[in-house]
Design a protein around this motif. Sequence first.
Motif, PDB file in Angstrom:
ATOM      1  N   HIS A 127       0.835  -1.204   0.000  1.00 37.23           N
ATOM      2  CA  HIS A 127       0.000   0.000   0.000  1.00 37.23           C
ATOM      3  C   HIS A 127       0.874   1.260   0.000  1.00 37.23           C
ATOM      4  O   HIS A 127       0.624   2.198  -0.746  1.00 37.23           O
ATOM      5  CB  HIS A 127      -0.946  -0.003   1.204  1.00 37.23           C
ATOM      6  CG  HIS A 127      -1.756   1.248   1.305  1.00 37.23           C
ATOM      7  ND1 HIS A 127      -2.758   1.550   0.410  1.00 37.23           N
ATOM      8  CD2 HIS A 127      -1.697   2.287   2.182  1.00 37.23           C
ATOM      9  CE1 HIS A 127      -3.292   2.711   0.728  1.00 37.23           C
ATOM     10  NE2 HIS A 127      -2.662   3.185   1.809  1.00 37.23           N
ATOM     11  N   ALA A 128       1.909   1.250   0.835  1.00 36.21           N
ATOM     12  CA  ALA A 128       2.826   2.394   0.901  1.00 36.21           C
ATOM     13  C   ALA A 128       3.541   2.566  -0.429  1.00 36.21           C
ATOM     14  O   ALA A 128       3.737   3.694  -0.904  1.00 36.21           O
ATOM     15  CB  ALA A 128       3.823   2.211   2.034  1.00 36.21           C
ATOM     16  N   SER A 129       3.923   1.464  -1.047  1.00 36.31           N
ATOM     17  CA  SER A 129       4.620   1.532  -2.329  1.00 36.31           C
ATOM     18  C   SER A 129       3.699   2.140  -3.396  1.00 36.31           C
ATOM     19  O   SER A 129       4.120   2.987  -4.181  1.00 36.31           O
ATOM     20  CB  SER A 129       5.064   0.144  -2.755  1.00 36.31           C
ATOM     21  OG  SER A 129       5.590   0.171  -4.060  1.00 36.31           O
ATOM     22  N   GLY A 130       2.445   1.727  -3.428  1.00 41.18           N
ATOM     23  CA  GLY A 130       1.484   2.282  -4.384  1.00 41.18           C
ATOM     24  C   GLY A 130       1.240   3.751  -4.124  1.00 41.18           C
ATOM     25  O   GLY A 130       1.131   4.554  -5.052  1.00 41.18           O
ATOM     26  N   ALA A 135       7.998  15.730   0.800  1.00 42.18           N
ATOM     27  CA  ALA A 135       7.873  15.560   2.254  1.00 42.18           C
ATOM     28  C   ALA A 135       6.815  14.523   2.591  1.00 42.18           C
ATOM     29  O   ALA A 135       6.912  13.835   3.620  1.00 42.18           O
ATOM     30  CB  ALA A 135       7.553  16.894   2.912  1.00 42.18           C
ATOM     31  N   THR A 136       5.819  14.352   1.735  1.00 46.64           N
ATOM     32  CA  THR A 136       4.780  13.340   1.965  1.00 46.64           C
ATOM     33  C   THR A 136       5.387  11.942   1.978  1.00 46.64           C
ATOM     34  O   THR A 136       5.008  11.109   2.789  1.00 46.64           O
ATOM     35  CB  THR A 136       3.696  13.435   0.865  1.00 46.64           C
ATOM     36  OG1 THR A 136       3.149  14.738   0.873  1.00 46.64           O
ATOM     37  CG2 THR A 136       2.598  12.419   1.078  1.00 46.64           C
ATOM     38  N   MET A 194       2.469  11.907   5.638  1.00 43.04           N
ATOM     39  CA  MET A 194       1.316  12.790   5.887  1.00 43.04           C
ATOM     40  C   MET A 194       0.618  13.097   4.564  1.00 43.04           C
ATOM     41  O   MET A 194       1.124  13.864   3.746  1.00 43.04           O
ATOM     42  CB  MET A 194       1.768  14.083   6.560  1.00 43.04           C
ATOM     43  CG  MET A 194       2.296  13.881   7.962  1.00 43.04           C
ATOM     44  SD  MET A 194       2.936  15.402   8.696  1.00 43.04           S
ATOM     45  CE  MET A 194       1.518  16.474   8.621  1.00 43.04           C
ATOM     46  N   ALA A 195      -0.563  12.495   4.378  1.00 46.12           N
ATOM     47  CA  ALA A 195      -1.316  12.667   3.131  1.00 46.12           C
ATOM     48  C   ALA A 195      -1.749  14.110   2.927  1.00 46.12           C
ATOM     49  O   ALA A 195      -1.920  14.559   1.783  1.00 46.12           O
ATOM     50  CB  ALA A 195      -2.519  11.741   3.122  1.00 46.12           C
ATOM     51  N   ALA A 196      -1.907  14.875   4.010  1.00 48.42           N
ATOM     52  CA  ALA A 196      -2.337  16.269   3.895  1.00 48.42           C
ATOM     53  C   ALA A 196      -1.345  17.084   3.074  1.00 48.42           C
ATOM     54  O   ALA A 196      -1.745  17.992   2.327  1.00 48.42           O
ATOM     55  CB  ALA A 196      -2.511  16.882   5.280  1.00 48.42           C
ATOM     56  N   LEU A 197      -0.065  16.759   3.184  1.00 44.05           N
ATOM     57  CA  LEU A 197       0.952  17.480   2.410  1.00 44.05           C
ATOM     58  C   LEU A 197       0.758  17.241   0.912  1.00 44.05           C
ATOM     59  O   LEU A 197       0.935  18.148   0.103  1.00 44.05           O
ATOM     60  CB  LEU A 197       2.356  17.060   2.843  1.00 44.05           C
ATOM     61  CG  LEU A 197       2.762  17.427   4.269  1.00 44.05           C
ATOM     62  CD1 LEU A 197       4.146  16.856   4.590  1.00 44.05           C
ATOM     63  CD2 LEU A 197       2.750  18.933   4.467  1.00 44.05           C
TER      64      LEU A 197
END
Length: 196
Positions: free
Chosen positions: A15-18, A159-160, A165-168
């Motif tokens: 999931h992180a890789s995607g 930075a994301t 942090m998805a907000a970034l």
Amino acid sequence: MSAHESMEHAEHAEHASGSNKKIALLIAVLALFLAISETLGKGAQTESISKNVEASNLWAFFQAKSIRRTVVQVAADQGKLELGATTDDARKAAVQKQIDDWTKTAARYRSEPETGEGTEQLAEKAKHAEHERDEATAKYHHFELASAAFQIGIVLASATIITGMAALAWVAGLLTIAGLGMTGLGVWLPHLLHLH
């Protein structure tokens, strides 16, 4: 580590890789838009400088023609004074011919449509060059703001990946939209916002 924990860890990594691939794609798109806005900005800056030089040269030529015209007009006025004080008919005819020549020259310096080098034509050309300079400068300011938005977006998207942090990434996406908006304004409506 149990099989179940290993499976969860692998799913999380996948999931992180995607997610990182999507962020990498966002960064690539931002870099593309940055390159476009930088190229447009440099072109607008160069045009602004070029048109400023052109306007300055035209105003200098205008001043030179104005000075010449004034000198010729003063000479014609002096000739009129001499004409009034002269009694010799031959001398009067010669002075009158010279006054007529000076008057024609002064008129030509004022308006010379065939060459475009009369003061009226030069002033019009200079004003047009100033308008083009102002237009290019306005475009340049918009492209610079767009470039800044894209650059900040790249930093936030990067930075994301590090922070998770998805907000970034969302802010980077919003900056992409803002940068595209500024680029569009620079191309089509550079005087809509006064940025100088």
